[in-house]
Scaffold this motif. Sequence first.
Motif, PDB file in Angstrom:
ATOM      1  N   GLU A   7     -22.662  55.473 -48.996  1.00  0.00           N
ATOM      2  CA  GLU A   7     -23.432  54.251 -48.719  1.00  0.00           C
ATOM      3  C   GLU A   7     -24.916  54.521 -48.546  1.00  0.00           C
ATOM      4  OE1 GLU A   7     -21.529  53.390 -44.658  1.00  0.00           O
ATOM      5  OE2 GLU A   7     -23.645  52.984 -44.263  1.00  0.00           O
ATOM      6  N   THR A   8     -25.301  55.745 -48.184  1.00  0.00           N
ATOM      7  CA  THR A   8     -26.730  56.035 -47.971  1.00  0.00           C
ATOM      8  C   THR A   8     -27.517  56.032 -49.277  1.00  0.00           C
ATOM      9  OG1 THR A   8     -26.535  58.456 -48.160  1.00  0.00           O
ATOM     10  CG2 THR A   8     -26.170  57.474 -45.973  1.00  0.00           C
ATOM     11  N   HIS A   9     -26.812  56.133 -50.404  1.00  0.00           N
ATOM     12  CA  HIS A   9     -27.498  56.180 -51.694  1.00  0.00           C
ATOM     13  C   HIS A   9     -27.659  54.793 -52.335  1.00  0.00           C
ATOM     14  CE1 HIS A   9     -25.586  60.241 -51.315  1.00  0.00           C
ATOM     15  NE2 HIS A   9     -26.792  60.607 -51.664  1.00  0.00           N
ATOM     16  N   SER A  19     -35.389  48.884 -45.741  1.00  0.00           N
ATOM     17  CA  SER A  19     -35.637  49.228 -44.340  1.00  0.00           C
ATOM     18  C   SER A  19     -36.464  48.165 -43.650  1.00  0.00           C
ATOM     19  CB  SER A  19     -36.377  50.574 -44.272  1.00  0.00           C
ATOM     20  OG  SER A  19     -36.775  50.853 -42.939  1.00  0.00           O
ATOM     21  N   GLN A  56     -33.365  55.761 -48.905  1.00  0.00           N
ATOM     22  CA  GLN A  56     -32.362  56.632 -49.550  1.00  0.00           C
ATOM     23  C   GLN A  56     -32.752  58.106 -49.518  1.00  0.00           C
ATOM     24  OE1 GLN A  56     -33.703  53.888 -50.859  1.00  0.00           O
ATOM     25  NE2 GLN A  56     -32.016  52.464 -51.273  1.00  0.00           N
ATOM     26  N   SER A  58     -24.996  65.403 -42.750  1.00  0.00           N
ATOM     27  CA  SER A  58     -24.560  64.152 -43.354  1.00  0.00           C
ATOM     28  C   SER A  58     -24.387  63.073 -42.288  1.00  0.00           C
ATOM     29  CB  SER A  58     -23.253  64.415 -44.099  1.00  0.00           C
ATOM     30  OG  SER A  58     -22.999  63.426 -45.043  1.00  0.00           O
ATOM     31  N   ARG A 106     -27.842  61.864 -41.276  1.00  0.00           N
ATOM     32  CA  ARG A 106     -28.399  61.043 -42.358  1.00  0.00           C
ATOM     33  C   ARG A 106     -27.810  59.627 -42.323  1.00  0.00           C
ATOM     34  NH1 ARG A 106     -30.417  61.021 -47.731  1.00  0.00           N
ATOM     35  NH2 ARG A 106     -29.259  59.615 -49.080  1.00  0.00           N
ATOM     36  N   LEU A 107     -26.502  59.553 -42.165  1.00  0.00           N
ATOM     37  CA  LEU A 107     -25.848  58.242 -42.134  1.00  0.00           C
ATOM     38  C   LEU A 107     -26.332  57.437 -40.925  1.00  0.00           C
ATOM     39  CD1 LEU A 107     -23.754  56.273 -43.262  1.00  0.00           C
ATOM     40  CD2 LEU A 107     -22.001  57.508 -41.955  1.00  0.00           C
ATOM     41  N   SER A 157     -29.845  56.277 -41.619  1.00  0.00           N
ATOM     42  CA  SER A 157     -29.828  55.248 -42.650  1.00  0.00           C
ATOM     43  C   SER A 157     -29.444  53.900 -42.036  1.00  0.00           C
ATOM     44  CB  SER A 157     -28.834  55.642 -43.751  1.00  0.00           C
ATOM     45  OG  SER A 157     -28.669  54.600 -44.692  1.00  0.00           O
ATOM     46  N   ARG A 158     -28.416  53.892 -41.211  1.00  0.00           N
ATOM     47  CA  ARG A 158     -27.971  52.626 -40.596  1.00  0.00           C
ATOM     48  C   ARG A 158     -29.016  52.094 -39.617  1.00  0.00           C
ATOM     49  NH1 ARG A 158     -21.491  54.162 -39.788  1.00  0.00           N
ATOM     50  NH2 ARG A 158     -20.949  53.795 -41.990  1.00  0.00           N
ATOM     51  N   ARG A 186     -32.093  50.496 -41.517  1.00  0.00           N
ATOM     52  CA  ARG A 186     -31.883  49.379 -42.446  1.00  0.00           C
ATOM     53  C   ARG A 186     -32.390  48.061 -41.876  1.00  0.00           C
ATOM     54  NH1 ARG A 186     -25.642  50.783 -44.068  1.00  0.00           N
ATOM     55  NH2 ARG A 186     -26.187  52.894 -44.748  1.00  0.00           N
ATOM     56  N   ALA A 215     -29.533  63.800 -50.547  1.00  0.00           N
ATOM     57  CA  ALA A 215     -30.436  62.764 -51.062  1.00  0.00           C
ATOM     58  C   ALA A 215     -30.597  62.863 -52.573  1.00  0.00           C
ATOM     59  CB  ALA A 215     -31.797  62.868 -50.380  1.00  0.00           C
TER      60      ALA A 215
END
Lengths: 439, 439
Positions: free
Chosen positions: A6-8, A14, A29, A95, A98-99, A102-103, A106, A279
């Motif tokens: 989902e991060t991609h 954002s 991303q 990872s 990163r997730l 990312s969340r 957003r 990434a």
Amino acid sequence: MSLLNETHAPELTSWIDSANLPGTDFPIQNLPFAVFRRAGSDEAYRGGVAIGDQIVDLSLAAQCGALAPECRPLAAAAGESSLNRFMAMGQGAWSSLRLALSRALRGGAADADRLAGCLVAQADAEYAVPARIGDYTDFYTSVYHATNIGKLFRPDNPLMPNYKWVPIGYHGRSSSIAVSGQAFERPRGQTLPAGATEPVFGPCKRLDYELELGIFVGAGNPGGRPVSIDDAESHVFGMCLLNDWSARDIQAWEYQPLGPFLSKNFATTISPWIVTLEALAPYRRPFERPAGDPAPLPYLASDANRAHGAIDIELEVLLESASMRRAGAGGARLSATSYRHAYWTVAQLLAHHTVNGCNLQPGDLFGSGTLSGPTLDQAGALIELTAGGKNPVGLPDGESRAFLEDGDAIILRGWCEKPGSARIGFGECRGTVLPALAE
Amino acid sequence: MSLLNETHAPELTSWIDSANLPGTDFPIQNLPFAVFRRAGSDEAYRGGVAIGDQIVDLSLAAQCGALAPECRPLAAAAGESSLNRFMAMGQGAWSSLRLALSRALRGGAADADRLAGCLVAQADAEYAVPARIGDYTDFYTSVYHATNIGKLFRPDNPLMPNYKWVPIGYHGRSSSIAVSGQAFERPRGQTLPAGATEPVFGPCKRLDYELELGIFVGAGNPGGRPVSIDDAESHVFGMCLLNDWSARDIQAWEYQPLGPFLSKNFATTISPWIVTLEALAPYRRPFERPAGDPAPLPYLASDANRAHGAIDIELEVLLESASMRRAGAGGARLSATSYRHAYWTVAQLLAHHTVNGCNLQPGDLFGSGTLSGPTLDQAGALIELTAGGKNPVGLPDGESRAFLEDGDAIILRGWCEKPGSARIGFGECRGTVLPALAE
């Protein structure tokens, strides 16, 4: 197994507007890591993640409440003054953070206001080398570079017989690696003038750059325990830009039989941001060898490596002379190429490095070697572009260069871009040549 | 200026009786540094100084009251888990602590009973690498070794034209340096069988040792600021024994054009004790080049270097096979030589290393290169002793060796000895070859 998650997703945006601008190196991303502080301050350096034109201060983010509790220890490790401890935590940790980031970054994230208090503008920051680099290994992964250089030294036999079998590498100097912005005195040393039988001592006359990528080892391996090619990428934290400055006249005189030494170890410049391998997932490509080339030995081959071992990273080199800088003209592009042309993949480099039992440690750095592409305008060093100095390259203001002059700055840039995926940028790697010390 | 002071007086004796026995490596005139703890314990490693068969625990000595107050911070620094901070303090600090320890360990010292509480028997100790080694550089300072090796590869042109001008060196691997006692699996890798055009993968068949000395940098230099040859020795903390294990068949296939890599970086073994340059002062000798050889370039020449640039350190290599070990027979001597034969001095190596602006850091390590002497029985590697494996050397129990076999231990020893001066020993450096991993 898909490398994407989902991060991609290209549609992600954002709540930091600058991350959503077309052409930004650092959309949501990407999320690359660096070590920074406010420029000119005496603050402690700490880890951060780039988003648009801002940096998330991870040492603050670990405490601000915007991240899930299980991710706070990860942010705290990544927020230290070097990334080594975070790197050692391994792919699962990288990872997960990163997730979480990312969340939290957003549009519509619940705790955006908390994380907003952890931002520092990139315009206000200065950077440090992001990890304690225990060992630095420089490889030689462009068959085009190896052939171009070989032609200058051995016209009849440009490529060594081992090249297509062995991912050639050698150990470089860790102590003189510095982050973008490095300025260094032109090195002095021994050289053998053409036709002479005795060397002379003085400033290097054939100073060059080398366009490379840097590869940071994340998780290490114990001595005597090789990493298989299928496991190799899980040991790689990420990549940066790297300029392997080279004194060609010193190199020609010193390098036999044990390789480059003083011709390389005076300075190596890296970009501050480490783009994670995760990434780069949308830009993976099949790894293919030219028809007729030998297949790699089994320890350097795997289905996954064939399926997506290569990475399509666009690269360019710019030169900004002192007079161009005074005129505010910006740098002139010398060449452009892509990492997809590399003869050996990241996984092959790491598997090869450890196959004899050599131990890697978190924070170790590999250089890719000069990433020249198949045509001359894709060459990654002046010695190739100018055919050993014989054909100087012109600059827009009427200057020309056979090799680098005092005051020249070299700027490397890298990015990944294609329709349907977010642009993933590396920022820039800049270094400047100062005059040699007086005799 | 004399290099000698009261700590070198040959008549000095210690209240620790074992330091006064003839033949000890560690009389009161030596006082080398290591990092140690009680064997098998989970104690913290800390710095110590050898005296006879004992170790002065410097972390305790800093607090016990036996040293002059101004020396206690020095002992505390030297008592840390690595010697880097003490090394960075510079020659004045090293010399002050040596003098304080010399006085406190002499027969009749006032506070002997306090210092007696800081002793650990060497028989009860285990050691660690004594410093965090940021960068490791291996040199090539024996013209005899360079010639012997060159003959095997290039019979018509054994010595490269640069050899007598450039102190040839290259960067080695820091992560795989371990202290005496190291055991490592026989490396695997690519080799090109005789007559073949394609390489094979498997265990090394031509595993070798190299007899070297290690040189620890004490005080560093900033990037861009070379160290002059007259100042060079003040940057050197001391010396140890070093075994640069080498996989000759891997080396032959991989080393062109960038030098040795996987053939060397699987293991390097050093002795635990660092003998300071000050302790070696009685064994300095004039540095002379063979008649007809070119004079070094000015940055590599000085009156002091000519007057006492060389050091007369006796060296020997012993091999102990698995069957000899089972029989308790001890090792068999393969060769013996002296460091006085080196073509380049320690000061020349350091001045050369920094002349291009390369920065050195406290704890950096140099290898001298294989220290073969002028005759074959003084060769420092099997590849020389056996002429590339063609003339195996016999061992006392009827075995013979072209190259190393599984279970073989190699033991290096070094010492200085002459009438009118105390013996200065290096202890030993031992490493053992384990079988390769299964395919």
